[in-house]
Design a protein around this motif. Structure first.
Motif, PDB file in Angstrom:
ATOM      1  N   GLY A 133       4.922   7.991  -8.884  1.00  0.00           N
ATOM      2  CA  GLY A 133       6.350   7.834  -8.639  1.00  0.00           C
ATOM      3  C   GLY A 133       6.692   7.122  -7.348  1.00  0.00           C
ATOM      4  N   GLN A 134       5.662   6.524  -6.688  1.00  0.00           N
ATOM      5  CA  GLN A 134       5.893   5.853  -5.410  1.00  0.00           C
ATOM      6  C   GLN A 134       5.819   4.328  -5.525  1.00  0.00           C
ATOM      7  N   GLY A 135       5.923   3.829  -6.748  1.00  0.00           N
ATOM      8  CA  GLY A 135       6.008   2.388  -6.963  1.00  0.00           C
ATOM      9  C   GLY A 135       4.668   1.695  -6.996  1.00  0.00           C
ATOM     10  N   LEU A 136       4.062   1.550  -5.831  1.00  0.00           N
ATOM     11  CA  LEU A 136       2.743   0.952  -5.661  1.00  0.00           C
ATOM     12  C   LEU A 136       2.005   1.704  -4.565  1.00  0.00           C
ATOM     13  N   SER A 137       0.682   1.753  -4.669  1.00  0.00           N
ATOM     14  CA  SER A 137      -0.156   2.274  -3.595  1.00  0.00           C
ATOM     15  C   SER A 137      -1.187   1.196  -3.286  1.00  0.00           C
ATOM     16  N   LEU A 138      -1.277   0.800  -2.021  1.00  0.00           N
ATOM     17  CA  LEU A 138      -2.033  -0.398  -1.679  1.00  0.00           C
ATOM     18  C   LEU A 138      -2.925  -0.219  -0.459  1.00  0.00           C
ATOM     19  N   GLY A 139      -4.085  -0.859  -0.508  1.00  0.00           N
ATOM     20  CA  GLY A 139      -4.894  -1.052   0.683  1.00  0.00           C
ATOM     21  C   GLY A 139      -5.713   0.131   1.135  1.00  0.00           C
ATOM     22  N   LEU A 140      -6.130   0.070   2.383  1.00  0.00           N
ATOM     23  CA  LEU A 140      -7.098   0.990   2.958  1.00  0.00           C
ATOM     24  C   LEU A 140      -6.800   2.453   2.693  1.00  0.00           C
ATOM     25  N   ILE A 141      -5.572   2.855   2.947  1.00  0.00           N
ATOM     26  CA  ILE A 141      -5.236   4.270   2.772  1.00  0.00           C
ATOM     27  C   ILE A 141      -4.095   4.437   1.761  1.00  0.00           C
ATOM     28  N   PHE A 181      -1.239   2.806   1.145  1.00  0.00           N
ATOM     29  CA  PHE A 181       0.146   2.770   1.618  1.00  0.00           C
ATOM     30  C   PHE A 181       1.060   2.684   0.393  1.00  0.00           C
ATOM     31  N   ASN A 182       2.223   3.348   0.441  1.00  0.00           N
ATOM     32  CA  ASN A 182       3.114   3.313  -0.722  1.00  0.00           C
ATOM     33  C   ASN A 182       4.553   3.018  -0.315  1.00  0.00           C
ATOM     34  N   LEU A 183       5.388   2.862  -1.319  1.00  0.00           N
ATOM     35  CA  LEU A 183       6.776   2.476  -1.063  1.00  0.00           C
ATOM     36  C   LEU A 183       7.663   3.648  -0.688  1.00  0.00           C
ATOM     37  N   GLY A 184       7.038   4.792  -0.423  1.00  0.00           N
ATOM     38  CA  GLY A 184       7.775   5.890   0.187  1.00  0.00           C
ATOM     39  C   GLY A 184       8.128   5.577   1.635  1.00  0.00           C
ATOM     40  N   GLY A 185       7.572   4.479   2.157  1.00  0.00           N
ATOM     41  CA  GLY A 185       7.881   4.059   3.528  1.00  0.00           C
ATOM     42  C   GLY A 185       6.728   3.395   4.246  1.00  0.00           C
ATOM     43  N   SER A 186       5.499   3.744   3.908  1.00  0.00           N
ATOM     44  CA  SER A 186       4.367   3.207   4.671  1.00  0.00           C
ATOM     45  C   SER A 186       4.081   1.742   4.360  1.00  0.00           C
ATOM     46  N   ILE A 187       4.364   1.278   3.135  1.00  0.00           N
ATOM     47  CA  ILE A 187       4.218  -0.155   2.844  1.00  0.00           C
ATOM     48  C   ILE A 187       5.215  -0.948   3.675  1.00  0.00           C
ATOM     49  N   GLN A 188       6.445  -0.464   3.727  1.00  0.00           N
ATOM     50  CA  GLN A 188       7.473  -1.171   4.494  1.00  0.00           C
ATOM     51  C   GLN A 188       7.090  -1.251   5.965  1.00  0.00           C
ATOM     52  N   LYS A 189       6.615  -0.129   6.502  1.00  0.00           N
ATOM     53  CA  LYS A 189       6.260  -0.086   7.924  1.00  0.00           C
ATOM     54  C   LYS A 189       5.052  -0.957   8.227  1.00  0.00           C
ATOM     55  N   THR A 190       4.068  -0.946   7.330  1.00  0.00           N
ATOM     56  CA  THR A 190       2.829  -1.672   7.577  1.00  0.00           C
ATOM     57  C   THR A 190       2.974  -3.168   7.363  1.00  0.00           C
ATOM     58  N   PHE A 191       3.588  -3.565   6.249  1.00  0.00           N
ATOM     59  CA  PHE A 191       3.622  -4.980   5.896  1.00  0.00           C
ATOM     60  C   PHE A 191       4.948  -5.669   6.201  1.00  0.00           C
ATOM     61  N   ASP A 234       8.316 -13.152  -4.093  1.00  0.00           N
ATOM     62  CA  ASP A 234       9.715 -12.836  -3.777  1.00  0.00           C
ATOM     63  C   ASP A 234      10.040 -11.383  -4.114  1.00  0.00           C
ATOM     64  N   VAL A 235       9.532 -10.906  -5.256  1.00  0.00           N
ATOM     65  CA  VAL A 235       9.794  -9.522  -5.667  1.00  0.00           C
ATOM     66  C   VAL A 235       9.148  -8.546  -4.696  1.00  0.00           C
ATOM     67  N   PHE A 236       7.885  -8.787  -4.383  1.00  0.00           N
ATOM     68  CA  PHE A 236       7.171  -7.861  -3.498  1.00  0.00           C
ATOM     69  C   PHE A 236       7.741  -7.900  -2.081  1.00  0.00           C
ATOM     70  N   ARG A 237       8.032  -9.090  -1.578  1.00  0.00           N
ATOM     71  CA  ARG A 237       8.599  -9.196  -0.227  1.00  0.00           C
ATOM     72  C   ARG A 237       9.939  -8.472  -0.149  1.00  0.00           C
ATOM     73  N   ALA A 238      10.764  -8.610  -1.177  1.00  0.00           N
ATOM     74  CA  ALA A 238      12.065  -7.921  -1.179  1.00  0.00           C
ATOM     75  C   ALA A 238      11.880  -6.413  -1.114  1.00  0.00           C
ATOM     76  N   ALA A 239      10.882  -5.883  -1.848  1.00  0.00           N
ATOM     77  CA  ALA A 239      10.628  -4.441  -1.815  1.00  0.00           C
ATOM     78  C   ALA A 239      10.141  -4.006  -0.444  1.00  0.00           C
ATOM     79  N   VAL A 240       9.263  -4.810   0.150  1.00  0.00           N
ATOM     80  CA  VAL A 240       8.738  -4.497   1.484  1.00  0.00           C
ATOM     81  C   VAL A 240       9.857  -4.472   2.523  1.00  0.00           C
ATOM     82  N   LYS A 241      10.833  -5.317   2.335  1.00  0.00           N
ATOM     83  CA  LYS A 241      11.940  -5.403   3.295  1.00  0.00           C
ATOM     84  C   LYS A 241      13.067  -4.412   2.989  1.00  0.00           C
ATOM     85  N   THR A 242      12.914  -3.622   1.932  1.00  0.00           N
ATOM     86  CA  THR A 242      13.948  -2.663   1.538  1.00  0.00           C
ATOM     87  C   THR A 242      13.649  -1.298   2.147  1.00  0.00           C
ATOM     88  N   ALA A 243      14.565  -0.793   2.947  1.00  0.00           N
ATOM     89  CA  ALA A 243      14.335   0.481   3.644  1.00  0.00           C
ATOM     90  C   ALA A 243      14.401   1.679   2.700  1.00  0.00           C
TER      91      ALA A 243
END
Length: 347
Positions: free
Chosen positions: A84-92, A94-104, A121-130
């Motif tokens: 339910g967190q959208g995506l989980s990415l990378g070393l630990i 990171f997910n769209l609960g906030g850590s993807i936004q903070k990291t990337f 464009d889709v991924f960048r928009a999500a990363v930039k969405t608080a």
């Protein structure tokens, strides 16, 4: 009536003999809780800094990365919306609960464009969405919804891995992990000091690294006091204590609407523990208390917050928390298929 009362009394005595004096139920569920232990919060983290480049730190982080990803290059790990967190990415993861936004978030827009020509464009928009809920909705278009599963589309996986493997995204992950390690080390140092030691052991460091990575650093109001209380209920028999937790793991549902992630692996681990740590086993205080902390902390693991329109994950990770922390404390078994690495973490 008298016979029924005698039978009930005998049942209570047998239960007490088998499970010590703990009030915690040996039956696993998403609602399992640390009944009878109370709650407490430790004082602020110890005012000490750990070096994330030290051999023990690197070994503890490598173990966490392996459990999280189970792939040769953990920097490029990609998981879909299973939690339910959208995506989980990378070393630990990171997910769209906030850590993807903070990291990337600080990564230059050009990196998104050059590594992700279709989905950038889709991924960048999500990363930039608080807003986590808004960001999660944005990336669902990158996935197929098959039954109850979300599967990241092949071209989206390829582009996400290209982004994550870029020099800029790797550096961003390293910076984020360094901060997580420092927080984990301060907590490990605090635990060690309250246990009466001057510095944390490698297993204590690895435990709190995993708590930082998989549990967000939250303690669930469980600490040394609760660990000692639970261990004491087995009156010096750490083998019986391990057997109790093993029984709990074996009862975790592995399918259906009430399933817990990793339940099948939990049953296998419980069998390994039963042969390695029979009744009468006595562990060192360090290892026994870490094992208990993993169990009681797991009982308060309620998963990520519920997001509207996403699957309810409340309590679904409890079994996995037990197994990850037990792998470190006991040095045997597996977590997400990863065995204990030994080496400097055994020192």
């Amino acid at each position: 009536m008298k016979q029924a009362l005698l039978g009930l009394l005998l049942l209570c005595v047998l239960s007490s003999a088998t499970h010590g004096q703990t009030a915690i139920s040996p039956v696993c569920s998403r609602q399992s809780s640390p009944t009878g232990l109370g709650m407490s919060s430790p004082v602020a983290e110890a005012a000490t800094e750990g070096d994330e480049k030290a051999p023990v730190a690197q070994a503890a982080l490598k173990l966490a990365f392996a459990i999280e990803n189970s792939i040769p290059d953990p920097y490029i790990g990609v998981s879909g919306n299973f939690d339910g967190q959208g995506l989980s990415l990378g070393l630990i993861q990171f997910n769209l609960g906030g850590s993807i936004q903070k990291t990337f978030g600080p990564v230059d827009d050009g990196v998104f464009a050059s590594t992700m020509p279709k989905w950038g464009d889709v991924f960048r928009a999500a990363v930039k969405t608080a807003s986590p809920s808004a960001a999660i909705k944005q990336v669902l278009v990158m996935q197929d919804h098959v039954g109850k599963r979300w599967i990241v589309k092949p071209d989206a996986i390829a582009e996400l891995q290209a982004f994550l493997g870029s020099r800029e995204a790797r550096a961003a992950q390293d910076r984020a992990v360094a901060l997580e390690y420092k927080s984990a080390y301060r907590r490990a140092a605090q635990w060690a000091q309250e246990r009466g030691a001057k510095t944390p052991t490698p297993r204590e460091i690895a435990t709190f690294v995993d708590n930082q990575v998989f549990s967000g650093g939250f303690l669930g109001h469980m600490w040394l006091k609760q660990a000692k209380q639970f261990r004491d209920s087995f009156k010096g028999d750490d083998g019986a204590m391990i057997a109790f937790v093993g029984k709990w793991l074996r009862s975790c549902p592995a399918s259906g609407s009430s399933l817990l992630y990793g339940a099948d692996e939990g049953k296998a681990n419980a069998d390994v523990w039963r042969s390695r740590f029979p009744s009468g086993t006595q562990l060192s205080d360090e290892r026994a208390l870490l094992f208990v902390f993993g169990f009681v902390r797991a009982l308060t693991a309620n998963g990520p917050p519920k997001v509207a329109g996403q699957p309810d994950q409340s309590g679904i990770f409890k079994s996995q928390v037990v197994q990850r922390r037990a792998l470190i404390a006991l040095g045997t078994g597996k977590a997400n298929g990863i065995p204990w690495p030994g080496g400097v973490l055994d020192d």
